[in-house]
Design a protein around this motif. Sequence first.
Motif, PDB file in Angstrom:
ATOM      1  N   PRO A  45      25.490 -13.143  46.550  1.00 18.52           N
ATOM      2  CA  PRO A  45      25.469 -12.305  45.450  1.00 18.52           C
ATOM      3  C   PRO A  45      24.874 -13.046  44.031  1.00 18.52           C
ATOM      4  CG  PRO A  45      27.622 -13.126  46.146  1.00 18.52           C
ATOM      5  CD  PRO A  45      26.735 -13.320  47.226  1.00 18.52           C
ATOM      6  N   THR A  46      24.509 -12.306  43.128  1.00 16.79           N
ATOM      7  CA  THR A  46      23.826 -13.169  41.815  1.00 16.79           C
ATOM      8  C   THR A  46      24.572 -12.034  40.785  1.00 16.79           C
ATOM      9  OG1 THR A  46      21.997 -11.376  41.987  1.00 16.79           O
ATOM     10  CG2 THR A  46      21.735 -13.718  43.076  1.00 16.79           C
ATOM     11  N   ALA A  47      24.582 -12.839  39.567  1.00 18.17           N
ATOM     12  CA  ALA A  47      24.947 -12.308  38.378  1.00 18.17           C
ATOM     13  C   ALA A  47      23.868 -11.092  37.910  1.00 18.17           C
ATOM     14  CB  ALA A  47      25.146 -13.515  37.117  1.00 18.17           C
ATOM     15  N   SER A  48      24.669  -9.932  37.141  1.00 22.21           N
ATOM     16  CA  SER A  48      23.854  -8.921  36.721  1.00 22.21           C
ATOM     17  C   SER A  48      24.632  -8.269  35.905  1.00 22.21           C
ATOM     18  CB  SER A  48      23.600  -7.968  37.694  1.00 22.21           C
ATOM     19  OG  SER A  48      24.541  -7.298  38.400  1.00 22.21           O
ATOM     20  N   ASP A  49      23.959  -7.788  34.815  1.00 20.06           N
ATOM     21  CA  ASP A  49      24.723  -7.124  33.876  1.00 20.06           C
ATOM     22  C   ASP A  49      25.216  -5.675  34.296  1.00 20.06           C
ATOM     23  OD1 ASP A  49      24.258  -8.945  31.941  1.00 20.06           O
ATOM     24  OD2 ASP A  49      22.064  -7.920  31.162  1.00 20.06           O
ATOM     25  N   ALA A  50      26.501  -5.475  34.106  1.00 19.02           N
ATOM     26  CA  ALA A  50      27.140  -4.120  34.627  1.00 19.02           C
ATOM     27  C   ALA A  50      26.506  -3.041  33.715  1.00 19.02           C
ATOM     28  CB  ALA A  50      28.734  -4.394  34.386  1.00 19.02           C
ATOM     29  N   VAL A  51      26.334  -1.841  34.315  1.00 18.53           N
ATOM     30  CA  VAL A  51      25.781  -0.896  33.478  1.00 18.53           C
ATOM     31  C   VAL A  51      26.625   0.533  33.923  1.00 18.53           C
ATOM     32  CG1 VAL A  51      23.412  -1.685  33.290  1.00 18.53           C
ATOM     33  CG2 VAL A  51      23.899  -0.291  35.283  1.00 18.53           C
ATOM     34  N   TYR A  52      27.715   0.437  34.885  1.00 17.88           N
ATOM     35  CA  TYR A  52      28.182   1.669  34.894  1.00 17.88           C
ATOM     36  C   TYR A  52      29.694   1.453  34.573  1.00 17.88           C
ATOM     37  CZ  TYR A  52      24.099   2.508  37.801  1.00 17.88           C
ATOM     38  OH  TYR A  52      22.913   2.804  38.158  1.00 17.88           O
ATOM     39  N   PRO A  53      30.155   2.725  34.110  1.00 10.19           N
ATOM     40  CA  PRO A  53      29.443   4.099  34.138  1.00 10.19           C
ATOM     41  C   PRO A  53      28.542   4.190  32.947  1.00 10.19           C
ATOM     42  CG  PRO A  53      31.730   4.263  32.967  1.00 10.19           C
ATOM     43  CD  PRO A  53      31.666   3.003  33.817  1.00 10.19           C
ATOM     44  N   LYS A  54      27.609   4.694  33.209  1.00  9.25           N
ATOM     45  CA  LYS A  54      26.549   4.997  32.116  1.00  9.25           C
ATOM     46  C   LYS A  54      26.888   5.847  31.050  1.00  9.25           C
ATOM     47  CE  LYS A  54      22.394   3.736  34.782  1.00  9.25           C
ATOM     48  NZ  LYS A  54      21.107   4.432  35.439  1.00  9.25           N
ATOM     49  N   LYS A  55      26.607   5.951  29.779  1.00  8.37           N
ATOM     50  CA  LYS A  55      27.101   6.821  28.719  1.00  8.37           C
ATOM     51  C   LYS A  55      26.025   6.973  27.936  1.00  8.37           C
ATOM     52  CE  LYS A  55      30.271   6.982  24.568  1.00  8.37           C
ATOM     53  NZ  LYS A  55      31.271   6.081  23.859  1.00  8.37           N
ATOM     54  N   VAL A  56      25.505   8.432  27.900  1.00  4.07           N
ATOM     55  CA  VAL A  56      24.257   8.885  27.105  1.00  4.07           C
ATOM     56  C   VAL A  56      24.624  10.314  26.349  1.00  4.07           C
ATOM     57  CG1 VAL A  56      22.208   9.941  27.364  1.00  4.07           C
ATOM     58  CG2 VAL A  56      22.906   7.971  29.031  1.00  4.07           C
ATOM     59  N   VAL A  57      23.935  10.175  25.082  1.00  2.32           N
ATOM     60  CA  VAL A  57      24.411  11.538  24.364  1.00  2.32           C
ATOM     61  C   VAL A  57      23.554  12.419  24.556  1.00  2.32           C
ATOM     62  CG1 VAL A  57      23.141  10.656  22.435  1.00  2.32           C
ATOM     63  CG2 VAL A  57      24.975  12.283  21.872  1.00  2.32           C
ATOM     64  N   ASP A  58      23.896  13.682  24.767  1.00  2.92           N
ATOM     65  CA  ASP A  58      22.759  14.687  24.847  1.00  2.92           C
ATOM     66  C   ASP A  58      22.509  15.229  23.485  1.00  2.92           C
ATOM     67  OD1 ASP A  58      22.424  18.143  25.282  1.00  2.92           O
ATOM     68  OD2 ASP A  58      21.558  16.968  27.038  1.00  2.92           O
ATOM     69  N   ASP A  59      21.491  14.954  23.028  1.00  2.00           N
ATOM     70  CA  ASP A  59      21.055  15.437  21.653  1.00  2.00           C
ATOM     71  C   ASP A  59      20.955  17.106  21.624  1.00  2.00           C
ATOM     72  OD1 ASP A  59      20.822  12.730  20.622  1.00  2.00           O
ATOM     73  OD2 ASP A  59      18.431  12.740  21.464  1.00  2.00           O
ATOM     74  N   GLU A  60      20.764  17.613  22.250  1.00  2.00           N
ATOM     75  CA  GLU A  60      20.630  19.085  22.168  1.00  2.00           C
ATOM     76  C   GLU A  60      22.124  19.731  21.890  1.00  2.00           C
ATOM     77  OE1 GLU A  60      19.890  23.244  24.662  1.00  2.00           O
ATOM     78  OE2 GLU A  60      18.502  21.210  25.147  1.00  2.00           O
ATOM     79  N   ARG A  61      23.064  19.333  22.800  1.00  2.00           N
ATOM     80  CA  ARG A  61      24.334  19.715  22.467  1.00  2.00           C
ATOM     81  C   ARG A  61      25.368  18.841  21.763  1.00  2.00           C
ATOM     82  NH1 ARG A  61      24.464  24.546  25.397  1.00  2.00           N
ATOM     83  NH2 ARG A  61      26.753  24.448  24.539  1.00  2.00           N
ATOM     84  N   GLY A  62      24.802  17.764  21.311  1.00  2.00           N
ATOM     85  CA  GLY A  62      25.773  16.570  20.544  1.00  2.00           C
ATOM     86  C   GLY A  62      26.831  16.273  21.442  1.00  2.00           C
ATOM     87  N   LEU A  63      26.512  15.944  22.531  1.00  2.00           N
ATOM     88  CA  LEU A  63      27.596  15.853  23.857  1.00  2.00           C
ATOM     89  C   LEU A  63      27.469  14.554  24.403  1.00  2.00           C
ATOM     90  CD1 LEU A  63      29.886  17.068  25.721  1.00  2.00           C
ATOM     91  CD2 LEU A  63      28.014  17.831  27.113  1.00  2.00           C
TER      92      LEU A  63
END
Length: 381
Positions: free
Chosen positions: A182-200
């Motif tokens: 095992p090697t070190a890696s940057d944790a990226v989960y859970p992913k968080k993204v804004v939906d620009d169309e709905r502002g969500l």
Amino acid sequence: MSADTLDLSRLRRFPDIEAPNLVAVDASDRLILDEAADAVASAAPGTVVVINDHYGALTLGAIGLHGASDVRVHVDMLTGERALDTNAEDSGLAGTYRHLSLVPELVDGARVVLVQLPRGLDALEEIAQLIAAHAHPDVVVIAGGRVKHMSRGMNDVLGRSFSSVTATLGRQKSRALVATGPTASDAVYPKKVVDDERGLWIVAHGAAFAGPQVDVGSRYLLTFLDTMGPTASTAIDLGCGTGVLATELASARPDLTVTAIDASDAAVRSTTATLEANHLAGRVAVVREDGLGERAAGSADLIVCNPPFHVGATLAPDAALRMIRGAARVLTDGGELWTVFNSRLAHAGALRRMVGPTEIMGDNGTFTVTRTVRPARKAAR
């Protein structure tokens, strides 16, 4: 069946859908168990972990065939988790493992991890990162699947979290990947993204349907949000995924009591996080349930649903039909069921037969949105 005579061929999928083309144990389960035999047999109690077991073959095989004990298990789907428990009871192996979410405690100090490869690379990456960050430095990961569902990308994903990734020889159209170092890696989960169309804001764990975006079917269904159950006081987002529908309902209708339901642990955790990200924590009850079986009859005025039409890689319309049948029971008299589905599927007819009068509210050539009204129940004589 007892532990010393464990017969994997006798395992069942129940309470999940059972059909001639759907199996509880496949060649990849057997290959993973064979490749892991020596490592599992020599592992100390509590250091064997199973992830993404479908119906219990890996967990019960590791215990009943290779002598593992105090196994930690993560099964994303509640139906699979319950199938494992049922098969364990029938095999005399109940109480020999523990269910956990995909959290550090699952893999802390693990020396051997058996994985049924998920279909999605995001799901695999979250698993790989978690193991690499929290398992023992000498951990060996044996991850297998059917060759037709595997891709080179899986090697690459594992390679970002482990220094060595090798493939076993193929057998019966199955193959396993063995990862160590095992090697070190940057944790990226859970992913968080804004939906620009709905502002969500959308938050998604790796195994959550559609990831951190509004899938095209739900986006089309949301265009009808203002006309859904205008007098409803209780609503259910059935098969909530990342909670997009539940979040939008709760945001648009402050007076509406909303419940989000999904059988997937990743979905429930994602929905909870999505609600928190949109400052709606506490507004929606989020529960992990298998459909609507645990809901009281006549308890919801509005149900919204983007039903699945596959079980894994297999076309399985029964999954959607179970949800439709459940909605017919749970809806109040005059309650509304709003669904979106691939236009080539014949769900409109099933909705009319199982629930009530159904109107096609829109069809964009790819997806169809329907509104179905539950007729009044006949009075008991």
